[in-house]
Design a protein around this motif. Structure first.
Motif, mmCIF file in Angstrom:
data_model
loop_
_atom_site.group_PDB
_atom_site.id
_atom_site.type_symbol
_atom_site.label_atom_id
_atom_site.label_comp_id
_atom_site.label_asym_id
_atom_site.label_seq_id
_atom_site.Cartn_x
_atom_site.Cartn_y
_atom_site.Cartn_z
ATOM 1 N N MET A 1 0.822 -1.155 -0.043
ATOM 2 C CA MET A 1 -0.118 -0.058 -0.009
ATOM 3 C C MET A 1 0.749 1.199 0.193
ATOM 4 O O MET A 1 0.586 2.514 -0.582
ATOM 5 C CB MET A 1 -0.978 0.055 1.173
ATOM 6 C CG MET A 1 -2.085 -0.961 1.055
ATOM 7 S SD MET A 1 -2.848 -1.107 2.545
ATOM 8 C CE MET A 1 -3.628 0.415 2.728
ATOM 9 N N LEU B 1 -7.882 4.175 -1.607
ATOM 10 C CA LEU B 1 -7.142 2.837 -1.231
ATOM 11 C C LEU B 1 -7.723 1.799 -0.352
ATOM 12 O O LEU B 1 -7.916 0.598 -0.759
ATOM 13 C CB LEU B 1 -5.874 3.501 -0.403
ATOM 14 C CG LEU B 1 -4.824 2.601 -0.331
ATOM 15 C CD1 LEU B 1 -4.024 1.972 -1.627
ATOM 16 C CD2 LEU B 1 -3.663 2.752 0.352
ATOM 17 N N LEU C 1 -8.570 -1.572 -2.237
ATOM 18 C CA LEU C 1 -8.026 -2.853 -1.516
ATOM 19 C C LEU C 1 -9.347 -3.794 -1.828
ATOM 20 O O LEU C 1 -8.753 -5.084 -2.111
ATOM 21 C CB LEU C 1 -7.899 -2.386 -0.237
ATOM 22 C CG LEU C 1 -7.025 -3.307 0.601
ATOM 23 C CD1 LEU C 1 -5.479 -3.466 0.233
ATOM 24 C CD2 LEU C 1 -6.944 -2.813 2.144
#
Lengths: 221, 347
Positions: free
Chosen positions: A47, A131, A136
């Motif tokens: 990430m 994100l 995700l």
């Protein structure tokens, strides 16, 4: 070396059943702990670097190098610092798990269609929520595939960890190797090996199930 | 000017039926490109206006639009919505009050249709009940049955249905401003025409201020209150009502963009009742009639089809109210060049 006798193997199993079960549980435990740590660390790293070209290449290259170190050598290198037993084993397994997990996280996050990213931003999500809430979940099946590969890898490598007095079925394999010629040498080695293989198959099936139940229905083919 | 960005955003958000957008000398240039993508662009969109940006690909029309919700940050110039400087506001909060629809739609594949629509209301902290009601309302508005569609996933919908969800999602928080980037560009012609008609009906009741980017001039004529014809670096070649642009293109560039058949295109904008109808007796009768809600293009179509000199025009109750002929249609176009008055009249 004595010849193989199936009835003797069955007798060996019935005699040492509690012992074998204990080793299987240990094996599962050390793999599970390592995978959990590797997942937190690996997905976290993924990430952080997925949209930064240089850190991304560095991390993936480093994780690739770690994977090329022979497991025996890796474990030997860890002994001076971490001693024997669980600690060096878990550390080694985490290092081997990182490449597939980091790489799949990066690939998964990058593969989210640009239009999806743009509409998420255009609707007023900040980078972090894009994100966490968009990328995700969409990347999740790909990330899980990475974890699944890591699981296969670590189940095998964990067997080598018996070399540093690590937990699991490896101790039977090494015991068999060190007592070549004795009555039970083959039984020890065979039990350890079979255990590892069966465990690997079961864990793989488990991952298929986990993937199925944790992936949005909208993403399934 | 606003005291703090937060109250400014709340004020923009309160005005749900169209805000004034002003772009003032806006320029966007990129460090690695010698010429600006958008150069010195100034325009005012009045509240409730549907403005079309038309131009060839790469002319900067999309870049211009994306500066309004700060997906792209302008290099210089100022942009304001209802008098509040957009560039001084928090971009994330600002975007929650600007509907945004793109060609590829960009529905979130892992969320159901209901969850997709709920994204912005959730960001704004609406209650669960309010969000549920809004989802039902919006799906009904875009003609998707909430019971059938709310819990489906995007991949289970056709392209046209997905685009409707895209519009519903953009309308979720009832934003005063909508930005639409070739929203119907990827759909087949039949679906597109249907979506366009629905969209016009929707806009009639909502009255949002809409910036709509397209490269299809016919779409611009069909939908727009005003059209900005853009050339390289987003230069405005002409900014006027569809009727005025068709009647008197400002230059060769605009004329070439209109292409052939400008007169026919203009007819689609003019209702039959704008023509001076002849007496019913002029019509040779026959089963084919023209309804008074049709456009002159429909009338011409029927004239060509039947080969008759004149057709009867009927009202909603199908009572004859006059007749229409090719001469009378031409007369409307001739008069129109001098005094264009068809801005508000759509088919």
């Amino acid at each position: 070396m004595t010849g193989f006798d199936f009835s003797r193997l069955l007798h060996f199993w019935s005699q040492r059943w509690p012992d074998i079960l204990g080793l299987i549980v240990e094996h599962i435990a050390v793999v599970a702990i390592s995978l959990l740590i590797a997942m937190v660390v690996g997905v976290g790293i993924g990430m952080l670097v997925w949209n930064r070209p240089i850190p991304r290449s560095v991390v993936i290259a480093a994780a690739g190098v770690a994977l090329t170190i022979p497991s025996l050598a890796m474990l030997a290198l860890l002994i001076p610092t971490f001693g024997l037993g669980w600690t060096p084993t878990v550390i080694a397994l985490v290092m081997y798990s990182l490449l597939p997990i980091v790489r799949n996280t990066v690939v998964g996050l990058r593969e989210v269609p640009p239009a999806v990213m743009e509409s998420a931003t255009g609707m007023g999500m900040n980078q972090f929520s894009v994100l966490l809430r968009i990328q995700l979940p969409i990347a999740w099946p790909i990330i899980l595939t990475g974890v699944r590969v890591a699981a296969q890898l670590t189940i095998g490598i964990a067997a080598i960890a018996a070399y540093v007095a690590g937990p699991g079925l490896g101790s039977y394999i090494f015991q068999g190797l060190s007592s070549l010629g004795s009555v039970n040498a083959l039984n020890f080695a065979l039990t350890g090996t079979l255990g590892v293989v069966i465990l690997a198959l079961l864990v793989d099936a488990l991952f298929v199930t986990i993937t199925r139940y944790t992936t949005s229905r909208g993403l399934r083919a | 000017m606003p005291k703090t960005p937060d109250t400014a955003i709340i004020q923009i958000a309160r005005n749900t039926s169209g805000a004034r957008i002003v772009l003032d000398h806006v320029t966007k240039s990129y460090a690695n490109q010698p010429v600006a993508a958008v150069e010195d662009f100034s325009m005012t969109a009045e509240p409730g206006e549907l403005i079309m940006f038309v131009g060839p690909s790469g002319c900067g029309k999309t870049t211009t639009m994306k500066m309004i919700n700060r997906i792209i940050e302008p290099t210089s110039g100022s942009i304001s919505i209802d008098g509040r400087d957009v560039l001084s506001l928090n971009p994330h909060e600002l975007r929650r009050h600007i509907g945004y629809v793109i060609q590829q739609i960009g529905l979130f594949p892992h969320m159901t249709i209901a969850e997709n629509i709920a994204v912005v209301p959730k960001l704004l902290g609406w209650s669960k009940n309010a969000i549920g009601d809004r989802i039902d309302e919006l799906l009904t508005t875009v003609e998707l049955n909430p019971r059938d569609f709310a819990h489906r996933y995007p991949k289970q919908l056709s392209g046209g249905q997905q685009q409707r969800v895209g519009v519903a999602r953009a309308l979720a928080a009832d934003p005063p401003v909508m930005l639409m980037d070739e929203p119907f560009g990827a759909t087949d012609p039949i679906t597109r025409e249907k979506l366009q008609a629905e969209f016009l009906r929707l806009q009639d009741s909502l009255g949002k201020t809409i910036i709509f980017v397209t490269h299809d001039f016919d779409e611009a004529v069909r939908l727009g209150d005003r059209i900005a014809v853009l050339s390289d670096r987003s230069q405005i070649e002409q900014f006027d009502t569809p009727a005025n642009i068709l009647a008197s293109p400002a230059n060769d560039y605009v004329a070439s963009f209109i292409g052939h058949g400008a007169a026919i295109k203009r007819l689609t904008l003019i209702p039959v009742t704008d023509a001076v109808l002849g007496p019913v007796s002029e019509s040779s009768g026959g089963p084919i009639t023209v309804c008074d809600t049709d456009t002159l293009r429909d009338a011409l179509d029927s004239l060509v089809l039947t080969g008759l000199a004149a057709l009867t025009v009927v009202d909603e109750a199908r009572r004859p109210i006059g007749s229409i002929s090719v001469d009378r249609i031409s007369a409307v176009l001739g008069a129109d060049v001098a005094t264009p008055t068809v801005q508000a009249s759509r088919p």
